[in-house]
Design a protein around this motif. Structure first.
Motif, PDB file in Angstrom:
ATOM      1  N   ARG A  45       1.053  -1.137  -0.211  1.00  0.00           N
ATOM      2  CA  ARG A  45      -0.114  -0.047   0.167  1.00  0.00           C
ATOM      3  C   ARG A  45       0.801   1.259  -0.193  1.00  0.00           C
ATOM      4  NH1 ARG A  45      -3.114  -3.719  -0.784  1.00  0.00           N
ATOM      5  NH2 ARG A  45      -5.223  -3.906   0.042  1.00  0.00           N
TER       6      ARG A  45
ATOM      7  N   GLN B 288      -1.300   6.382   2.243  1.00  0.00           N
ATOM      8  CA  GLN B 288      -2.683   5.777   2.567  1.00  0.00           C
ATOM      9  C   GLN B 288      -2.750   5.160   4.047  1.00  0.00           C
ATOM     10  OE1 GLN B 288      -3.514   2.448   0.077  1.00  0.00           O
ATOM     11  NE2 GLN B 288      -5.514   1.741   1.155  1.00  0.00           N
TER      12      GLN B 288
ATOM     13  N   ARG C 170      -3.011   7.828   6.522  1.00  0.00           N
ATOM     14  CA  ARG C 170      -4.401   8.303   6.886  1.00  0.00           C
ATOM     15  C   ARG C 170      -5.061   7.099   7.655  1.00  0.00           C
ATOM     16  NH1 ARG C 170      -4.124   9.710   1.265  1.00  0.00           N
ATOM     17  NH2 ARG C 170      -5.146   7.750   0.672  1.00  0.00           N
TER      18      ARG C 170
ATOM     19  N   LYS D 240      -9.436   7.385   8.146  1.00  0.00           N
ATOM     20  CA  LYS D 240     -10.119   6.169   7.578  1.00  0.00           C
ATOM     21  C   LYS D 240      -9.731   5.160   8.508  1.00  0.00           C
ATOM     22  CE  LYS D 240      -9.914   7.102   2.350  1.00  0.00           C
ATOM     23  NZ  LYS D 240      -9.459   6.551   1.046  1.00  0.00           N
TER      24      LYS D 240
END
Length: 228
Positions: free
Chosen positions: A33, A37, A40, A48
């Motif tokens: 990933r 991301q 976050r 998220k």
């Protein structure tokens, strides 16, 4: 358990895995990933949540059973805060225990792989090294592997060396060998000179030992530790 609680537990477990891996960037690469991301998802103020699909993917990448992230394992992050970019020193994800054997017992590995049944070891030592074959710790005796001052490697008396029987004993490796004629084990450096194999002490005061079919290589030293 409420979904909100599961989400929080997933976050705490994922943060622990990230710290053990060495940081968010390393963690992100391991789970395929983008670091942004993961920041976050696991930053100080995540925007998220870790959904079920991502949770199962993280577990698979770290060799965890499906559902591992969803349960409280009693492990807590003891730091005051979580910084997605600054991490503590990485810690091993798993430790392995191997028996400490004498030189006589080391010779038995050439015959029966283990010197005594599992669980009956007199002494064990841990390491984060996962052996490729059966492995054992051997305590070095004598000064034959003590190199001259300033020369490396040097393995003085009392050092514990981890010997892996699953590694190919290539020239240049430090090995534990069983000498057939004397039925004794020895810890030396394996070298090749003019097509002839020798066992070489790191201490130049000791002579070379030529070997052919009169010697069995039990394993290769992969780690050493000395207790003060």
């Amino acid at each position: 358990m409420k979904m909100k609680e599961i989400t929080q537990i997933r976050l705490e477990n994922a943060r622990l895995l990230a710290k053990q891996a060495g940081g968010t960037t390393t963690f992100a690469l391991k789970v395929d990933r983008e670091p942004t991301q993961m920041s976050r998802v696991m930053g100080s103020n995540p925007t998220k949540n870790i959904g079920s699909k991502l949770a199962r993917h993280i577990e698979a990448c770290f060799g965890k059973q499906s559902g591992w992230l969803d349960y409280d394992h009693g492990i807590r992050d003891t730091s005051d805060s979580y910084d997605a970019n600054t991490m503590p020193i990485a810690q091993p994800l798993r430790y392995y225990r191997y028996p400490v054997v004498s030189e006589a017992q080391a010779g038995w590995f050439a015959e029966c792989v283990v010197p005594y049944p599992a669980g009956m070891e007199e002494r064990q030592e841990t390491t984060d090294y996962e052996a490729k074959g059966s492995a054992f710790w051997l305590e070095v005796t004598g000064d034959s592997m003590t190199a001259p001052l300033g020369m490396l490697p040097s393995v003085p008396e009392g050092t514990l060396v981890l010997v892996d029987t699953g590694i190919n004993p290539a020239p240049g490796k430090l090995v534990v060998a069983l000498l057939d004629e004397s039925n004794e084990t020895t810890f030396k450096k394996l070298i090749l000179d003019g097509g002839q194999r020798y066992l070489k002490a790191l201490n130049p005061a000791y002579p070379l030992i030529p070997i052919n079919v009169n010697c069995s290589i039990i394993g290769v030293a992969v780690e050493a530790k000395t207790k003060l």
